[in-house]
Structures are given as structure tokens and as C-alpha cells.
Design an enzyme around this catalytic site. Sequence first.
Site, PDB file in Angstrom:
ATOM      1  N   TYR A 128      -2.216   3.431 -43.822  1.00 15.25           N
ATOM      2  CA  TYR A 128      -3.500   3.970 -44.254  1.00 15.25           C
ATOM      3  C   TYR A 128      -4.023   4.911 -43.174  1.00 15.25           C
ATOM      4  CZ  TYR A 128      -8.152   4.690 -45.950  1.00 15.25           C
ATOM      5  OH  TYR A 128      -9.299   5.302 -46.404  1.00 15.25           O
ATOM      6  N   GLN A 259     -14.225   8.209 -25.455  1.00 10.30           N
ATOM      7  CA  GLN A 259     -14.202   7.046 -26.341  1.00 10.30           C
ATOM      8  C   GLN A 259     -15.416   7.044 -27.257  1.00 10.30           C
ATOM      9  OE1 GLN A 259     -11.504   5.121 -26.344  1.00 10.30           O
ATOM     10  NE2 GLN A 259     -12.326   4.254 -28.199  1.00 10.30           N
ATOM     11  N   GLU A 326      -9.692  -2.901 -25.849  1.00 11.60           N
ATOM     12  CA  GLU A 326      -8.622  -2.178 -26.543  1.00 11.60           C
ATOM     13  C   GLU A 326      -7.926  -1.235 -25.553  1.00 11.60           C
ATOM     14  OE1 GLU A 326      -8.163   0.994 -30.265  1.00 11.60           O
ATOM     15  OE2 GLU A 326     -10.114   0.693 -29.296  1.00 11.60           O
ATOM     16  N   ASP A 360      -3.377   8.332 -26.494  1.00 11.70           N
ATOM     17  CA  ASP A 360      -3.828   8.610 -27.854  1.00 11.70           C
ATOM     18  C   ASP A 360      -2.900   9.582 -28.574  1.00 11.70           C
ATOM     19  OD1 ASP A 360      -6.004   6.968 -27.772  1.00 11.70           O
ATOM     20  OD2 ASP A 360      -7.466   8.551 -27.378  1.00 11.70           O
ATOM     21  N   HIS A 419      16.680 -36.631 -44.200  1.00 12.22           N
ATOM     22  CA  HIS A 419      17.055 -35.725 -43.108  1.00 12.22           C
ATOM     23  C   HIS A 419      18.141 -36.374 -42.243  1.00 12.22           C
ATOM     24  CE1 HIS A 419      13.478 -33.516 -44.260  1.00 12.22           C
ATOM     25  NE2 HIS A 419      13.700 -32.601 -43.316  1.00 12.22           N
TER      26      HIS A 419
END
Length: 431
Positions: A128, A259, A326, A360, A419
Site C-alpha cells: 500500500y 522528521q 523509529e 529514507d 504421542h
Amino acid sequence: MIVELKTCKYPGKQEWEALQRRAEEDVSPLFDMVRNILEDVRRNGDEAVRKYGERFDKVYVADLSVSQEEMEEAETLIDKELMYAMIEAKRNIEMFHAHQYFDRGKTEIKPGITCWQKSVAIEKVGLYIPGGTAPLFSTVLMLAVPAVMAGCKEVALCTPPNSEGKVHPAILYAAKLAGVSKIVKAGGVQAIAAMTYGTESVSKVYKIFGPGNQYVVAAKQLVSLTDVAIDMPAGPSEVEIIADEAANPAYVAADFLAQAEHGTDSQSVLVTTSETLVEAVKVEIEKQLSELPRRDFIEKSLLHSRIIILKDDAEMIEFTNQYAPEHLIIQTANYVELSSGVVNAGSVFLGPYTTESAGDYASGTNHTLPTKGYAKMYSGVNLDSFMRKITFQEITEEGLRTLASTIEVMAENEQLLAHRNTVTVRVGNKQ
């Protein structure tokens, strides 16, 4: 100053949590509306996607798929300099992500017991790419390049069209350059729904990547509960800068403002031990801000950005690991030493010349990163984000005899006798 930055001097640790709050709104009130759109698209496919595109993006798009003619036209519309810059960025992203391939071969646990792991690409992924105030073609490269490198068979991309029903040519060129399989003119919740459930224009995918507004965030959260995987929880972008008296105030101010430029809900935080630096940075922020075209965005972002003065390096690192930014920029004389203490951050930028903008766009690392403190438990997007790990094992009769009593005892104590019996019938340890 144009905007009075909140400055907190030597706060006690009991105050840190309040200083670390982000500006993100709670998206849960949106869930009812988002659920309705998701369900409508699930039931009605492209018809519903067109309806919501007309309502929210103010354009009706008859053919949601980007045509080959539109792809060819896009290449003639973008500046050659930008084209070459994208080619260089793609090359660097590929180089960095190529070193993330994982293959350690087989491990012999004991004689006759061999285990190994195989990396397998997620077959269908959806990307997206928001519309908003600027075309995020760099995010196309950051998501599509590793997806193609991982070996995903289908890479679908959804992005909202402009008022003429067109997708920005830079986004289309980046998608072609990276190897995207399918591009659909759809934005918002309806795009997330289309990739989640599949429509006439886009196949259902298994994992969705990419940033978006609060409606997109809410949609990704909801569909991830039952229908599809997502890259990570996402919120507004953020940066923390650690700096000392050795830092260049102009560099710090530039990073702080960069930023804030992302949007009105972005956050910039400066953490320092130098009161002298703070005053110099404030002067630089005012000077540089007056020359920036997105000043209105930045001024609103600065209202919930802040400067924090702490007593020493140890406090700065402790504060940082609690905040889990971040992006983390360290501009101190001892940045290498300080960086060794960082355990919670999405991506770290070291030294005076390592601007966040490099990450970036073009240094090679991925810029799709965890926000809102999720760096404490999530990684940024990487090659593994587009892959799954399948484990294999092969055990001989000798190997199973070696493990038999261990398996049987554990199975008995969990009262799972069937088992235990899978071993017993093979090696006959019990009657």
C-alpha cells in the site's frame, strides 16, 4: 521562535513516560466504519472499491488496473535526474538486502537426527502506497525491491489516483523498476480490503505492507485478526536525536525539521546533556524553518515535539531504550560507544554526516520501520519480512532410539499417550 518548543530540563525518571507520549490518535473509534467498508468490498469487489474511491478520493475510476500505456507514459513524464536517482537507490537497496539471505544448511543434532530450515517466499504480497501530499515513490522501492528479491510470485500495489484518475508517474516508474506485478488505482480502507479479500482487479494476498493514515492503520489492524498478515503496527513517523556539545547545531536542527516535515502528527525529540547546544539548535530551527515550503506541516508537528536535557550519557541511553524510537540519530563525540548501548530502535544513524534522509532514500537500509515504541518488539522491513521459514527433520532408526525414552517420558507426563505410542510402535521400548 515561530513555535515555542517544549524544553524539559533534567526530568526525573517518573516524568519520562509522559515525555515519551506520541501524538497518535486512538483508531478504535473508527473500527465500525472501517468494518462496514471492508465487508462491502468483500461482498461487492471492484464495484465497492470504485464507490469509495469516488466518495473519498473524489474521482470515479472505471478501470482500476494501471494499463501498459500508462506505464509507458509515466516513463516519459519523470525527470531523467530523478530516474537515475531511483536506479541508484534501487541498486543500494538490493546490495544491502542481498546480505540478509539465510542458509546455514543442515544440523546433525546427534547421530541419526538431522534438522534444517528452508526459507520460502510468501507467494502473494500486497503493497500500500499512500497518496497524500507527496508521492512516496521511495516506499515503492523499499517494499517492492526486497519482495522481488525474496521471490514473491505476485507483488500487487495499491495507491490512490489523483483527481484525473491517474497515478503519479514517479510511483509507476518505481514500481516498474522494482518489478511490481500489478498496480491498482485504489486508496484507503477499500485498497486494504481489495488486497485482503481479492476483487476482479487484484488477487487476494497473504501479507500487506505499507504506511497509511489512521483509516488505513485501523483497516490493517482489523484484517490482520483473521484474514491476512501485516508488516507491523504503524503510526506517525518519529525521530530521536542524541547530541552533545560536539554536535553541529545546524545538522541537529535540519534532522529535527526533516522528521517534522512528514506530517502534522510526526514527532521529533532532541535528547542532550548540553544546555548550550539547545539554545543554538533553537536558533537554527527558526532560521531553517523560515525557508521551508512545508512550514505549516512542520509548525503543527513541532507542537508535540520536544527537547529534553538529561544529566549524562547513561540517562540518555536509558531514556532512548524506553522511548524506542523509529529513527535514532546519534551526533556525539563518542557516538560509537553510545550506540553499543542501544537495544530498542528501528534504525540508527551514527555520526554527523549520517543523515536520516540517507536511510529514507538511498543508503540501502529499509525505511519501513516500527513506530510508537513497537521497536521494542518489531524489526523494520527486511528480506525475511517477505519470507517464511519451514523446518525439516530426518531421523533414522538409530536416531529415534536415542530420543525414544525422552519423548516417551515427556508424553506420559503430559498424559498424551498417543504421542508416546508413535515412538513405542517404532522402537518397542514399551509393551
